[in-house]
Design an enzyme around this catalytic site. Structure first.
Site, PDB file in Angstrom:
ATOM      1  N   ASP A  49      21.779  14.972 -13.449  1.00 46.48           N
ATOM      2  CA  ASP A  49      22.845  15.421 -14.343  1.00 46.48           C
ATOM      3  C   ASP A  49      22.318  16.498 -15.285  1.00 46.48           C
ATOM      4  OD1 ASP A  49      25.663  14.753 -15.479  1.00 46.48           O
ATOM      5  OD2 ASP A  49      24.354  14.872 -17.228  1.00 46.48           O
ATOM      6  N   ARG A  50      23.053  17.601 -15.347  1.00 48.51           N
ATOM      7  CA  ARG A  50      22.578  18.756 -16.111  1.00 48.51           C
ATOM      8  C   ARG A  50      22.575  18.496 -17.611  1.00 48.51           C
ATOM      9  NH1 ARG A  50      24.434  17.616 -11.833  1.00 48.51           N
ATOM     10  NH2 ARG A  50      26.560  18.169 -12.423  1.00 48.51           N
ATOM     11  N   THR A  51      23.662  17.934 -18.121  1.00 49.50           N
ATOM     12  CA  THR A  51      23.734  17.656 -19.556  1.00 49.50           C
ATOM     13  C   THR A  51      22.628  16.714 -19.976  1.00 49.50           C
ATOM     14  OG1 THR A  51      26.107  18.086 -19.785  1.00 49.50           O
ATOM     15  CG2 THR A  51      25.140  16.563 -21.352  1.00 49.50           C
ATOM     16  N   CYS A  85      28.770  25.640 -12.112  1.00 52.92           N
ATOM     17  CA  CYS A  85      28.497  24.603 -13.108  1.00 52.92           C
ATOM     18  C   CYS A  85      28.169  25.331 -14.404  1.00 52.92           C
ATOM     19  CB  CYS A  85      27.329  23.721 -12.675  1.00 52.92           C
ATOM     20  SG  CYS A  85      26.736  22.594 -13.989  1.00 52.92           S
ATOM     21  N   ASN A  86      29.053  25.216 -15.388  1.00 53.69           N
ATOM     22  CA  ASN A  86      28.835  25.925 -16.648  1.00 53.69           C
ATOM     23  C   ASN A  86      27.561  25.473 -17.350  1.00 53.69           C
ATOM     24  OD1 ASN A  86      31.434  27.645 -17.491  1.00 53.69           O
ATOM     25  ND2 ASN A  86      32.117  25.854 -16.344  1.00 53.69           N
TER      26      ASN A  86
END
Length: 234
Positions: A49-51, A85-86
């Protein structure tokens, strides 16, 4: 104009990646199959997960994975690169360097599009990773636009829509979305950017007003088509 092969690093999430591909097909002006772009998509659904990685100090770990993925697309012959994906745009400068300036920056493209709309105050609905790093705020302010984020309660609603609903395969709660969006409108925002590709999926599900909601994935779609040498169908 010479056609360029587009590489899409996706899977974050898979439905948003599918949506980008669908939009590119639908919005490319063609008279037959061969007028479409050559596109290679790597849907890396198991990527962390990026966040979580960005906010928990695991940026180097995440970048190593992204870097390998982009290098793979380069070796396969891709000439322009998009990442739907921002939050991944935390690494935008590194993506651009790695691709010799051929990274299509969704955030920069969206900020420029907002500026073309002559708005001065814009709401931003995005993940915690995008919000806390002020990714859109920096890009918008460079164009003289004020960025407004939801308050803590509104941001919880946005995150719930993204993670608990869209990423879980649900349609998304429209009432919850409007509860998060309305304070931005009340604060004087002339537009709201859907700055997470899961919110782009939400937009498809509900058909939000395009005169008010700026969908970053729509902006990326046009940039991909035009930069790779095809004609965008208005």
């Amino acid at each position: 104009m010479e056609r360029k092969m587009l590489g899409i690093l996706g899977g974050m999430g898979p439905e948003a990646t599918e949506l980008l591909y669908k939009k590119i097909i639908e919005k490319t002006a063609v008279s037959g199959d061969r007028d479409h772009l050559d596109i290679l998509i790597f849907s890396h659904a198991t990527i962390p997960d990026r966040t979580e990685c960005i906010l928990c100090g695991k940026q180097a770990y995440l970048w190593d994975i992204l870097k390998k993925d982009i290098e793979m697309l380069k070796l396969a012959g891709c000439e322009y690169f998009a990442v739907p994906c921002n939050t991944c745009h935390f690494f935008a400068d590194r993506f651009n360097e790695l691709t010799d300036g051929r990274f299509i920056n969704m955030i920069e493209e969206t900020a420029a599009y907002a500026a073309s709309r002559h708005v001065k105050k814009v709401g931003v609905m995005a993940t915690d990773g995008t919000v806390q790093n002020d990714m859109y705020g920096k890009a918008l302010r460079a164009h003289g636009i004020e960025a407004v984020y939801p308050d803590a309660e509104g941001q919880k609603k946005v995150m719930s829509i993204i993670y608990d609903e869209i990423k879980a395969g649900e349609k998304g709660d429209r009432h919850k979305f409007m509860e998060a969006a309305e304070p931005l409108r009340t604060a004087g925002c002339e537009a709201i950017i859907l700055a997470c590709t899961e919110l782009s999926v939400f937009n498809v599900n509900y058909g939000l007003n395009p005169d008010y909601y700026i969908d970053a994935l729509n902006v990326l779609t046009r940039a991909c088509i035009e930069k790779c040498g095809a004609r965008y169908m208005i």
